[in-house]
Write a protein that holds these residues in place. Structure first.
Motif, PDB file in Angstrom:
ATOM      1  N   GLY A 211       0.799  -1.218   0.000  1.00 47.36           N
ATOM      2  CA  GLY A 211       0.000   0.000   0.000  1.00 47.36           C
ATOM      3  C   GLY A 211       0.823   1.254   0.000  1.00 47.36           C
ATOM      4  N   ASN A 212       2.048   1.173  -0.545  1.00 46.64           N
ATOM      5  CA  ASN A 212       2.949   2.320  -0.461  1.00 46.64           C
ATOM      6  C   ASN A 212       3.474   2.743  -1.820  1.00 46.64           C
ATOM      7  N   ALA A 213       2.811   2.325  -2.896  1.00 48.73           N
ATOM      8  CA  ALA A 213       3.295   2.689  -4.224  1.00 48.73           C
ATOM      9  C   ALA A 213       2.911   4.132  -4.549  1.00 48.73           C
ATOM     10  N   ARG A 214       3.707   4.780  -5.379  1.00 49.12           N
ATOM     11  CA  ARG A 214       3.397   6.149  -5.794  1.00 49.12           C
ATOM     12  C   ARG A 214       4.045   6.450  -7.141  1.00 49.12           C
ATOM     13  N   TRP A 215       3.351   7.259  -7.904  1.00 54.57           N
ATOM     14  CA  TRP A 215       3.894   7.821  -9.129  1.00 54.57           C
ATOM     15  C   TRP A 215       4.137   9.295  -8.868  1.00 54.57           C
TER      16      TRP A 215
ATOM     17  N   MET B 174     -10.668   0.092  23.898  1.00 57.55           N
ATOM     18  CA  MET B 174     -10.244   1.319  23.237  1.00 57.55           C
ATOM     19  C   MET B 174      -8.803   1.654  23.593  1.00 57.55           C
ATOM     20  N   LYS B 175      -8.477   1.561  24.853  1.00 59.00           N
ATOM     21  CA  LYS B 175      -7.129   1.886  25.312  1.00 59.00           C
ATOM     22  C   LYS B 175      -6.099   0.954  24.676  1.00 59.00           C
ATOM     23  N   ALA B 176      -6.397  -0.335  24.681  1.00 57.67           N
ATOM     24  CA  ALA B 176      -5.473  -1.306  24.088  1.00 57.67           C
ATOM     25  C   ALA B 176      -5.310  -1.055  22.589  1.00 57.67           C
ATOM     26  N   ASN B 177      -6.406  -0.709  21.934  1.00 56.39           N
ATOM     27  CA  ASN B 177      -6.333  -0.439  20.493  1.00 56.39           C
ATOM     28  C   ASN B 177      -5.475   0.783  20.186  1.00 56.39           C
ATOM     29  N   LEU B 178      -5.617   1.836  20.987  1.00 52.67           N
ATOM     30  CA  LEU B 178      -4.800   3.029  20.761  1.00 52.67           C
ATOM     31  C   LEU B 178      -3.315   2.716  20.943  1.00 52.67           C
ATOM     32  N   LYS B 179      -2.999   1.900  21.936  1.00 47.74           N
ATOM     33  CA  LYS B 179      -1.602   1.507  22.129  1.00 47.74           C
ATOM     34  C   LYS B 179      -1.092   0.706  20.928  1.00 47.74           C
ATOM     35  N   THR B 180      -1.962  -0.129  20.374  1.00 45.25           N
ATOM     36  CA  THR B 180      -1.583  -0.902  19.191  1.00 45.25           C
ATOM     37  C   THR B 180      -1.348  -0.002  17.993  1.00 45.25           C
ATOM     38  N   ILE B 181      -2.202   1.005  17.824  1.00 48.89           N
ATOM     39  CA  ILE B 181      -2.035   1.949  16.723  1.00 48.89           C
ATOM     40  C   ILE B 181      -0.707   2.686  16.847  1.00 48.89           C
ATOM     41  N   ILE B 182      -0.381   3.140  18.044  1.00 44.69           N
ATOM     42  CA  ILE B 182       0.886   3.832  18.269  1.00 44.69           C
ATOM     43  C   ILE B 182       2.063   2.906  17.964  1.00 44.69           C
ATOM     44  N   ALA B 183       1.975   1.666  18.414  1.00 46.37           N
ATOM     45  CA  ALA B 183       3.043   0.698  18.139  1.00 46.37           C
ATOM     46  C   ALA B 183       3.156   0.418  16.647  1.00 46.37           C
ATOM     47  N   THR B 184       2.032   0.372  15.950  1.00 48.13           N
ATOM     48  CA  THR B 184       2.046   0.134  14.504  1.00 48.13           C
ATOM     49  C   THR B 184       2.730   1.274  13.775  1.00 48.13           C
ATOM     50  N   VAL B 185       2.445   2.503  14.185  1.00 47.22           N
ATOM     51  CA  VAL B 185       3.113   3.653  13.573  1.00 47.22           C
ATOM     52  C   VAL B 185       4.619   3.562  13.786  1.00 47.22           C
ATOM     53  N   ARG B 186       5.021   3.265  14.990  1.00 47.11           N
ATOM     54  CA  ARG B 186       6.451   3.177  15.284  1.00 47.11           C
ATOM     55  C   ARG B 186       7.125   2.082  14.471  1.00 47.11           C
ATOM     56  N   ALA B 187       6.427   0.981  14.265  1.00 42.48           N
ATOM     57  CA  ALA B 187       7.003  -0.140  13.522  1.00 42.48           C
ATOM     58  C   ALA B 187       7.146   0.156  12.035  1.00 42.48           C
ATOM     59  N   ASN B 188       6.411   1.146  11.554  1.00 40.38           N
ATOM     60  CA  ASN B 188       6.415   1.446  10.125  1.00 40.38           C
ATOM     61  C   ASN B 188       7.085   2.777   9.789  1.00 40.38           C
TER      62      ASN B 188
ATOM     63  N   ALA C  30      -1.145   1.426   7.261  1.00 44.56           N
ATOM     64  CA  ALA C  30       0.188   1.571   7.843  1.00 44.56           C
ATOM     65  C   ALA C  30       1.324   1.571   6.818  1.00 44.56           C
ATOM     66  N   PRO C  31       1.253   0.807   5.718  1.00 46.77           N
ATOM     67  CA  PRO C  31       2.369   0.842   4.756  1.00 46.77           C
ATOM     68  C   PRO C  31       2.674   2.235   4.216  1.00 46.77           C
ATOM     69  N   ARG C  32       1.666   3.102   4.141  1.00 42.42           N
ATOM     70  CA  ARG C  32       1.888   4.443   3.605  1.00 42.42           C
ATOM     71  C   ARG C  32       2.801   5.281   4.489  1.00 42.42           C
ATOM     72  N   LEU C  33       2.960   4.880   5.732  1.00 38.94           N
ATOM     73  CA  LEU C  33       3.839   5.617   6.634  1.00 38.94           C
ATOM     74  C   LEU C  33       5.290   5.611   6.144  1.00 38.94           C
ATOM     75  N   ALA C  34       5.654   4.605   5.367  1.00 36.62           N
ATOM     76  CA  ALA C  34       7.013   4.564   4.825  1.00 36.62           C
ATOM     77  C   ALA C  34       7.258   5.723   3.877  1.00 36.62           C
TER      78      ALA C  34
END
Length: 387
Positions: A184-188, A280-294, A251-255
């Motif tokens: 999900g990170n392709a671009r022209w 909700m709290k656990a999900n927000l922590k997962t989102i933050i971790a996902t951003v950091r991983a990407n 998340a792939p677009r974060l690259a």
């Protein structure tokens, strides 16, 4: 800064503040993940959402010096105030426009990206938005003022092809989205364009067996390599689980984006939908971790703590969600020198519309910021994000 309500702001925003200081030489980048207010529900025109107004305010308060950037630098404020071709609205706000939005589909206001054919897809792309082409000849048209444009799209097995036309000239005869690897990170990327009004048209040549997915457009007006860039990933009505269960979509677009600051406006819809506060709290922590991983930027994060926006009689006390947002800040240890998450207490800056909406910051639904309400959020965030 209100020390009593803004938790660990200075230390949590170290990455952002350092990037902002270097804006004369490389971009200071903001990405936003959010729901109703981030997408712009409630405002009357594109660019009046809080994030679009935040982009304008930050660029005005923290300009790039032409003396430092060199003679080729184009004043970033030119992005704001020039009409786009055909009355489009790509002259204000952030750098990214998604391929579609409920705002356009609902008729709230014209969306700058206009599709002819194709289907709105809500599971892939930045902000979980893409247009899926299913037949040759379907198009996506975007008018903007700027000096270059990037077309963001997805690749997958069975993908198709599309062409790119700028100002009536075919500049890419065939771009393939077919790949043995899904991504999900392709671009022209366009060549440098004469600064001014332009129109880009994406035309499906062949959809492929799996469809052709175009996510949207990133545009620049002299700020390709400096200044402040803002990428809106808002999607109204979404809860935190939408972003955790469909992280491979956004998340792939974060690259590509590589943000130094990530603004998160999520959680309120969870309360409305009776999602357990612990979930909700656990999900927000997962989102933050996902951003950091990407990302490779060690970004700072800001969680927006909204006021109680409706008088719905729900089983969970809204105060539990406010507490959970604050706990995420206090419990984070992955930032530079401690927590990398700051808490922006919007509730301390606004009267809850569920209690008193006489200031007109929210619409009659007591949920969606008005033009004035979005500007109020942007003004407060501008001050909050300043070093």
């Amino acid at each position: 800064m209100n020390i009593s309500t803004d938790i660990a702001t200075v230390s949590s925003l170290r990455t952002w503040h350092a990037a902002l200081a270097g804006r004369h030489y490389s971009p200071a980048v903001i990405a936003a993940i959010g729901t109703t207010a981030t997408e712009g529900v409630g405002v009357t025109a594109y660019g009046r959402d809080y994030l679009g107004q935040l982009a304008t305010a930050l660029r005005t308060r923290f300009p790039v010096s032409p003396e430092i950037a060199g003679e080729a630098y184009i004043e970033l404020r030119r992005r704001h105030g020039q009409p786009a071709v055909g009355g489009g609205a790509a002259t204000v706000g952030g750098n990214f426009v998604s391929a579609w939005s409920e705002m356009g589909d609902w008729g709230s206001y014209p969306w700058p990206a206009v599709r002819s054919g194709g289907t709105a897809n809500g599971t892939t792309g930045w902000g979980l938005r893409a247009v899926q082409f299913s037949a040759a000849g379907q198009t996506l048209t975007y008018s903007f003022v700027g000096s270059s444009v990037h077309v963001w799209y997805g690749i997958l097995a069975g993908g198709g092809t599309f062409s790119v036309t700028i100002d009536g000239v075919v500049v890419a005869a065939s771009v393939t989205t077919d790949s043995t690897v899904t991504g999900g990170n392709a671009r022209w990327m366009s060549p440098v364009l004469p600064p001014g009004q332009h129109q880009v048209v994406i035309t499906c040549l062949a959809p492929g067996s799996a469809g052709t997915y175009v996510h949207g457009f990133a545009t620049f007006h002299g700020d390709e390599g400096r200044g402040i860039q803002v990428y809106n990933g808002g999607h109204s009505g979404r809860v935190t689980a939408d972003f955790t269960t469909q992280s491979t979509g956004w998340a792939p677009r974060l690259a590509t984006i590589q943000p130094h600051l990530v603004i998160i406006e999520l959680g309120f819809q969870d309360w409305r939908m009776n999602v357990a506060v612990a979930t909700m709290k656990a999900n927000l922590k997962t989102i933050i971790a996902t951003v950091r991983a990407n990302t490779t930027t060690s970004p700072s994060f800001v969680i927006i703590g909204s006021p109680k926006l409706t008088n719905l009689a729900l089983t969970q006390d809204f105060a539990l969600f406010t507490t959970a947002w604050r706990e995420i800040v206090a419990e984070d240890t992955a930032g530079i020198g401690g927590s990398g998450v700051a808490y922006f207490d919007l509730a301390a800056r606004q009267t809850a519309p569920a209690t008193n909406n006489s200031l007109g910051l929210y619409g009659s639904d007591q949920l969606s910021p008005t033009d004035k309400g979005a500007a109020h959020i942007a003004d407060a965030l501008t001050a909050f994000l300043a070093p």
